[in-house]
Enzyme design. Structure first.
Site, short mmCIF file in Angstrom:
data_model
loop_
_atom_site.label_atom_id
_atom_site.label_comp_id
_atom_site.label_asym_id
_atom_site.label_seq_id
_atom_site.Cartn_x
_atom_site.Cartn_y
_atom_site.Cartn_z
NE ARG A 60 28.19 11.12 -20.56
CZ ARG A 60 28.19 9.86 -20.10
NH1 ARG A 60 28.85 8.92 -20.78
NH2 ARG A 60 27.57 9.53 -18.98
CG ASP A 115 -0.20 -0.08 2.54
OD1 ASP A 115 1.04 -0.28 2.52
OD2 ASP A 115 -0.84 0.04 3.59
CD GLU A 122 25.34 16.04 -20.17
OE1 GLU A 122 24.26 16.02 -20.76
OE2 GLU A 122 25.64 15.21 -19.28
CG ASP A 173 25.53 12.02 -17.03
OD1 ASP A 173 24.76 12.92 -16.67
OD2 ASP A 173 25.55 11.55 -18.19
CE1 TYR A 176 31.60 7.34 -22.37
CE2 TYR A 176 31.41 7.70 -24.74
CZ TYR A 176 31.10 8.06 -23.45
OH TYR A 176 30.28 9.14 -23.21
CG HIS A 220 17.43 12.45 -22.77
ND1 HIS A 220 17.61 11.10 -22.64
CD2 HIS A 220 18.63 13.01 -22.46
CE1 HIS A 220 18.86 10.85 -22.28
NE2 HIS A 220 19.50 11.99 -22.17
CG HIS A 274 27.10 9.26 -26.74
ND1 HIS A 274 27.24 10.64 -26.68
CD2 HIS A 274 28.08 8.75 -25.94
CE1 HIS A 274 28.25 10.94 -25.87
NE2 HIS A 274 28.78 9.82 -25.42
CG HIS A 289 20.15 15.40 -24.48
ND1 HIS A 289 19.53 16.09 -23.45
CD2 HIS A 289 21.20 14.77 -23.91
CE1 HIS A 289 20.18 15.88 -22.31
NE2 HIS A 289 21.21 15.08 -22.57
CG ASP A 326 22.22 15.83 -18.59
OD1 ASP A 326 23.02 15.21 -17.87
OD2 ASP A 326 21.80 15.38 -19.68
CD GLU A 384 25.28 14.20 -23.26
OE1 GLU A 384 25.74 13.33 -22.48
OE2 GLU A 384 24.07 14.45 -23.33
CG HIS A 419 21.96 5.69 -20.01
ND1 HIS A 419 20.85 5.65 -20.82
CD2 HIS A 419 22.58 6.86 -20.30
CE1 HIS A 419 20.81 6.74 -21.58
NE2 HIS A 419 21.86 7.49 -21.28
#
Length: 436
Positions: A414, A36, A416, A266, A394, A367, A356, A360, A277, A390, A249
């Protein structure tokens, strides 16, 4: 803060896409986490954009005749609910506090909504977004069909008869086009989210050391978000050391930090539903392998050059190409890629290391749902747009490298920032967050 006058203006702006028709937009519902206990509620971004109404189980109806009438179906005020969970706006609050022209209890929607949509041939609704509305519209459409075909589907039309069909049109692309251009109030909210994120990132630099766990970094970071006014993250924090940074991610956040690695963070605070972001990649120790540092420098140069290319009239594709050119040249200089720039692009050889996009949109969603193309052409940047830049590189241990590249295995970089387009160029909203 955004006041109700601004929400009303947004609803009226939809008239540029809808002349005559009815828009039906459901908000998010409450979800059970276990037994609940419910998950924390977060309003549907499009619903919030047009209303500022932050209660679950509400449905918005806007009619365009072309005059705009705004109707809310909401949970009515209930004293027992108030005692246990808190106050609801109810019918009176929907009208008095949220400028609804009319408001009804949500449990009356099956009786009232069919009468509203009966007047329109164009229904602006995303099919599948709410089972109750799906059912109402399906019954209405089937009823319309029977009125011209007869109960057995036989056509009984005279030459003078006309058929007015019901059109179900997805309204989200129209709302998304409005969301692309941020108002001054929206820009201020995103700036606040970025500034809160800055406090968190700067705090991490003071505690970063080998031997602690990724989740300790996450906890310290998000504590600073909460302490400074951001109740929620804009998205699950990525705190990825070593090889984990090669999972784009990654959210497990449960590895121990080693001295000879980088940590990629990130993360972004959400303020009044608006996102930030940010990504930074820091050495866990004061010194790092020379080749790894060279890779970091390539990514940093690519990011800074891409940001400098931002201006009205440019496109996100242009910015991506600027970053990609620097990344590829850097990989060539370090002898990781061979061949001409065109050959590397044509054969996608860089994609093993950079898989990538560079940018964005950013807004109510990390996003943001704003379109990237319009009439099959890239959208040109204009003042008020906010997006990320960004680039990254890798070197996962999933890949097969030359002996030289094995030194880089388990390295993910990375960087960003959040960029606002202005009349004369851009503002990097997050440039004050330390890069090193």
């Amino acid at each position: 803060m955004i006041n109700q006058k601004e929400y009303k203006t947004r609803r009226q702006k939809l008239s540029q896409f809808i002349n005559e028709g009815v828009l039906i937009l459901p908000g998010n519902i409450s979800y059970i986490r276990n037994h609940d206990v419910e998950f924390d509620f977060r309003q549907n971004s499009d619903f919030w954009y047009l209303s500022g109404f932050n209660e679950p189980n509400a449905i918005m109806v806007i009619t365009f005749t072309p005059a705009v009438e705004y109707i809310l179906f909401v949970e009515p005020y209930d004293v027992n609910y108030h005692i246990w969970l808190g106050e609801r706006a109810g019918i009176e609050g929907a009208i008095n506090n949220f400028m609804a022209d009319k408001a009804y209890p949500i449990n009356e929607i099956n009786n009232i909504l069919p009468e509203i949509i009966l007047e329109f041939n164009n229904i602006y609704y995303r099919n599948g977004s709410n089972p109750t509305i799906d059912s109402i519209i399906n019954k209405y459409s089937n009823s319309n069909l029977r009125s011209v075909t007869g109960s057995r589907g036989n056509y009984n039309l005279r030459k003078s008869d006309t058929i007015e069909s019901t059109n179900i049109i997805d309204p989200i692309p129209f709302i998304s086009q409005l969301r692309l251009y941020k108002s001054d109030n929206e820009i201020d909210l995103i700036k606040n989210a970025v500034n809160i994120s800055k406090i968190g990132f700067e705090h991490i630099l003071n505690i970063l050391k080998p031997g602690i766990n990724e989740y300790e970094i996450q906890t310290e970071l998000e504590y600073q978000f909460r302490k400074n006014g951001a109740r929620y993250n804009a998205y699950p924090s990525i705190v990825a050391s070593g090889e984990n940074a090669c999972v784009l991610h990654y959210i497990n956040n449960n590895s121990t930090l080693n001295a000879d690695e980088f940590i990629l963070i990130d993360a972004g605070a959400e303020y009044e539903n608006y996102a930030s972001d940010i990504t930074r990649t820091y050495p866990i120790n004061k010194t790092v392998n020379t080749l790894r540092q060279m890779i970091y420098d390539v990514v940093f140069d690519a990011q800074q050059n891409a940001i400098k290319s931002v201006k009205p009239g440019a496109t996100l594709s242009d910015i991506h190409k600027t970053a990609l050119k620097v990344l590829i040249q850097g990989l060539k200089d370090i002898k990781i890629l061979e061949g001409s720039f065109d050959e590397i692009i044509e054969n996608g050889l860089y994609k093993e290391f950079y898989m990538h996009g560079t940018s964005h949109w950013l807004g109510l969603d990390v996003h943001d749902t704003c379109p990237y193309t319009l009439n099959q052409k890239d959208i040109s940047l204009a003042p008020g747009m906010i997006f990320t830049v960004e680039p990254g590189l890798y070197f996962s241990n999933r890949s097969n490298y030359s002996n030289k590249n094995k030194i880089l295995s388990g390295t993910g970089i990375r960087i960003e920032d959040d960029i606002l387009v202005t009349k004369n160029g851009y503002i990097n909203l997050s440039t004050d967050i330390s890069y090193r």
